[in-house]
Design a protein around this motif. Structure first.
Motif, PDB file in Angstrom:
ATOM      1  N   PRO A 104       1.284  -1.028   0.432  1.00 44.12           N
ATOM      2  CA  PRO A 104      -0.174   0.250  -0.238  1.00 44.12           C
ATOM      3  C   PRO A 104       1.089   1.171   0.059  1.00 44.12           C
ATOM      4  N   SER A 105       1.954   1.593  -0.603  1.00 47.71           N
ATOM      5  CA  SER A 105       2.836   2.423  -0.973  1.00 47.71           C
ATOM      6  C   SER A 105       2.428   3.350  -1.532  1.00 47.71           C
ATOM      7  N   SER A 106       3.307   4.802  -1.198  1.00 51.45           N
ATOM      8  CA  SER A 106       3.490   5.882  -2.380  1.00 51.45           C
ATOM      9  C   SER A 106       4.064   6.282  -2.790  1.00 51.45           C
ATOM     10  N   ILE A 107       5.179   5.656  -2.170  1.00 48.65           N
ATOM     11  CA  ILE A 107       6.345   5.901  -2.707  1.00 48.65           C
ATOM     12  C   ILE A 107       6.438   5.034  -3.870  1.00 48.65           C
ATOM     13  N   LEU A 108       7.573   4.766  -4.672  1.00 47.94           N
ATOM     14  CA  LEU A 108       7.222   3.177  -5.772  1.00 47.94           C
ATOM     15  C   LEU A 108       9.153   3.423  -6.075  1.00 47.94           C
ATOM     16  N   LEU A 109       9.869   2.967  -6.100  1.00 41.96           N
ATOM     17  CA  LEU A 109      11.104   2.785  -6.423  1.00 41.96           C
ATOM     18  C   LEU A 109      10.864   1.950  -7.324  1.00 41.96           C
ATOM     19  N   LEU A 110      11.668   2.238  -8.722  1.00 38.56           N
ATOM     20  CA  LEU A 110      12.168   1.486  -9.269  1.00 38.56           C
ATOM     21  C   LEU A 110      12.816   1.625 -10.304  1.00 38.56           C
ATOM     22  N   ASP A 111      13.748   0.173  -9.936  1.00 32.46           N
ATOM     23  CA  ASP A 111      15.221   0.126 -10.931  1.00 32.46           C
ATOM     24  C   ASP A 111      15.233  -0.568 -11.776  1.00 32.46           C
ATOM     25  N   GLU A 112      15.808  -0.080 -12.858  1.00 33.24           N
ATOM     26  CA  GLU A 112      15.187  -0.543 -14.228  1.00 33.24           C
ATOM     27  C   GLU A 112      14.647  -2.163 -14.231  1.00 33.24           C
ATOM     28  N   ILE A 113      13.179  -1.830 -14.059  1.00 34.31           N
ATOM     29  CA  ILE A 113      12.216  -2.672 -13.848  1.00 34.31           C
ATOM     30  C   ILE A 113      11.877  -3.413 -15.232  1.00 34.31           C
ATOM     31  N   THR A 114      11.875  -2.700 -16.091  1.00 38.27           N
ATOM     32  CA  THR A 114      11.505  -2.931 -17.941  1.00 38.27           C
ATOM     33  C   THR A 114      12.646  -3.341 -18.263  1.00 38.27           C
ATOM     34  N   SER A 115      13.981  -3.458 -17.784  1.00 40.61           N
ATOM     35  CA  SER A 115      15.059  -4.011 -18.635  1.00 40.61           C
ATOM     36  C   SER A 115      15.350  -4.635 -19.564  1.00 40.61           C
ATOM     37  N   ALA A 116      14.533  -5.928 -19.065  1.00 35.49           N
ATOM     38  CA  ALA A 116      14.935  -7.301 -19.777  1.00 35.49           C
ATOM     39  C   ALA A 116      13.649  -7.983 -20.102  1.00 35.49           C
ATOM     40  N   LEU A 117      12.406  -6.697 -20.426  1.00 36.58           N
ATOM     41  CA  LEU A 117      11.154  -6.843 -20.921  1.00 36.58           C
ATOM     42  C   LEU A 117      11.154  -6.883 -23.036  1.00 36.58           C
ATOM     43  N   ASP A 118      10.759  -7.564 -23.227  1.00 37.10           N
ATOM     44  CA  ASP A 118      10.360  -6.482 -24.715  1.00 37.10           C
ATOM     45  C   ASP A 118       9.501  -5.909 -25.232  1.00 37.10           C
ATOM     46  N   PRO A 119       9.985  -4.387 -25.737  1.00 41.95           N
ATOM     47  CA  PRO A 119       9.477  -3.453 -25.665  1.00 41.95           C
ATOM     48  C   PRO A 119       7.727  -3.096 -26.121  1.00 41.95           C
ATOM     49  N   GLN A 167      -1.117   8.221 -11.743  1.00 45.11           N
ATOM     50  CA  GLN A 167      -2.375   9.736 -12.096  1.00 45.11           C
ATOM     51  C   GLN A 167      -3.553   9.237 -11.263  1.00 45.11           C
ATOM     52  N   GLU A 168      -4.112   7.893 -11.069  1.00 45.96           N
ATOM     53  CA  GLU A 168      -5.375   7.994 -10.180  1.00 45.96           C
ATOM     54  C   GLU A 168      -4.226   7.991  -8.030  1.00 45.96           C
ATOM     55  N   LYS A 169      -3.670   7.804  -8.216  1.00 47.83           N
ATOM     56  CA  LYS A 169      -3.218   7.085  -7.168  1.00 47.83           C
ATOM     57  C   LYS A 169      -2.161   8.333  -6.096  1.00 47.83           C
ATOM     58  N   LYS A 170      -1.624   8.913  -7.065  1.00 45.74           N
ATOM     59  CA  LYS A 170      -0.584  10.376  -6.836  1.00 45.74           C
ATOM     60  C   LYS A 170       0.452   9.413  -6.591  1.00 45.74           C
ATOM     61  N   TRP A 171       0.408   8.767  -7.022  1.00 41.33           N
ATOM     62  CA  TRP A 171       1.934   7.609  -6.738  1.00 41.33           C
ATOM     63  C   TRP A 171       3.643   9.134  -6.695  1.00 41.33           C
ATOM     64  N   THR A 172       4.434   9.244  -6.263  1.00 39.57           N
ATOM     65  CA  THR A 172       5.377   9.708  -5.765  1.00 39.57           C
ATOM     66  C   THR A 172       6.373   8.263  -6.467  1.00 39.57           C
ATOM     67  N   VAL A 173       7.222   8.677  -8.284  1.00 43.40           N
ATOM     68  CA  VAL A 173       7.879   6.951  -8.042  1.00 43.40           C
ATOM     69  C   VAL A 173       9.597   8.072  -8.579  1.00 43.40           C
ATOM     70  N   MET A 174      10.360   7.398  -8.462  1.00 46.56           N
ATOM     71  CA  MET A 174      11.676   7.585  -8.907  1.00 46.56           C
ATOM     72  C   MET A 174      12.306   6.475  -9.455  1.00 46.56           C
ATOM     73  N   TRP A 175      11.968   6.954 -11.155  1.00 47.26           N
ATOM     74  CA  TRP A 175      12.409   5.687 -11.706  1.00 47.26           C
ATOM     75  C   TRP A 175      14.157   5.585 -12.130  1.00 47.26           C
ATOM     76  N   VAL A 176      14.822   4.276 -12.052  1.00 51.01           N
ATOM     77  CA  VAL A 176      15.990   4.341 -12.935  1.00 51.01           C
ATOM     78  C   VAL A 176      16.103   4.027 -14.321  1.00 51.01           C
ATOM     79  N   THR A 177      16.323   4.118 -15.070  1.00 47.62           N
ATOM     80  CA  THR A 177      15.788   3.490 -16.865  1.00 47.62           C
ATOM     81  C   THR A 177      16.794   3.669 -17.511  1.00 47.62           C
ATOM     82  N   HIS A 178      17.401   3.109 -18.055  1.00 46.81           N
ATOM     83  CA  HIS A 178      18.757   3.149 -18.533  1.00 46.81           C
ATOM     84  C   HIS A 178      17.297   3.418 -20.635  1.00 46.81           C
ATOM     85  N   ASN A 179      16.443   3.877 -20.742  1.00 49.00           N
ATOM     86  CA  ASN A 179      16.047   3.725 -21.684  1.00 49.00           C
ATOM     87  C   ASN A 179      15.141   4.945 -21.532  1.00 49.00           C
TER      88      ASN A 179
END
Ligand code: ADP
Ligand code: MG
Length: 250
Positions: free
Chosen positions: A162-177, A192-204
């Protein structure tokens, strides 16, 4: 959420002079050098930078997976080491590329998180559907999932918090496009629905352009540049950022 009411006007995440180094073979490596920055509630920040620049380390300090050598990491204005660790991890959930799956079925993996956090925000069926896991997989052993399916399961487990902050570390890097786009849309919609705060590490870079309000560019353990997404991509201020965008040092 309680923390939210108390600290409505505080940034969701704030780093103050964060330093971290590692000793290896008698040498000291500075992984984070004096990182200072704020992430406002309800925004998406994409964290970019060459491999080894300290992105994962910075992220992992937000939920006490690691702790700074000096400086402060505040979540809703309270230093992470003052939080109860379980409460902190309910508030700020970390998802990474290769999260280990637990023994048991996919359903067990999903319901365990909910038991841990005493929350039934979504059913395993809903979580599977959100993340594009076919429902027939729910009763299969989680260890038998493919790499892409494991990544979806890992994300589903994060969404079960039930988090309001999401910390995402290259979560889609092993997925197909196509799957990567689906996951990305899912997070955007939930954001948008939940007004989450997201810190999103990506190389894309295209993903960063699509999802982020703000870009944090890291190099050599420093937060070198923070800018609105459009500004960063159209007019990066530092040579290292320009090189990075040209693809030289990614
Ligand atoms: P990024 O996510 O940007 O690729 P990381 O935060 O994973 O960077 O790592 C930054 C640097 O710290 C890398 O050079 C990495 O090898 C080093 N590092 C990370 N964890 C450790 C550790 N436990 N021991 C030694 N070096 C580490
Ligand atoms: Mg990393």
């Amino acid at each position: 959420m309680e923390a939210n009411n108390q600290t409505q006007y505080k940034p969701a995440i704030s780093f103050r002079s964060v330093k971290k180094s590692y000793e290896q073979d008698g040498q000291t490596y500075d992984v984070l050098q004096d990182v200072t920055g704020d992430i406002q509630q309800g925004t998406i920040v994409a964290v970019l930078g060459p491999s080894g620049s300290g992105k994962s380390t910075l992220l992992s300090m937000c939920n006490l997976m690691r702790t700074p050598d000096s400086g402060e990491v505040n979540i809703y204005g309270k230093e992470v080491r003052e939080w109860n660790v379980n409460e902190l991890r309910r508030t700020a959930a970390l998802a990474f590329q290769s999260a280990p799956v637990l023994d048991g079925t996919v359903r067990d993996n999903l319901s365990l998180v909910q038991r841990l956090h005493q929350s039934q925000l979504y059913s395993p069926e809903e979580l599977a559907s959100f993340t594009g896991l076919p429902p027939e997989l729910l009763d299969r052993s989680a260890k038998d999932l493919s790499g892409g399916q494991r990544q979806r399961l890992s994300l589903a487990r994060t969404l079960a918090n039930p988090s309001s902050i999401l910390l995402l570390d290259e979560i889609t890097s092993a997925l197909d496009p196509v799957s990567a786009l689906e996951i990305e849309k899912l997070i955007k919609r939930q954001h948008q629905e939940k007004k989450w705060t997201v810190m999103w590490v990506t190389h894309n870079m295209e993903q960063a352009k699509r999802v982020a309000d703000t870009i944090w560019f890291m190099a050599d353990g420093r937060l070198l540049e923070t800018a609105a997404t459009e500004t960063f991509f159209s007019n990066p201020q530092h040579e290292a950022a320009r090189d990075f965008l040209k693809g030289g040092t990614r």
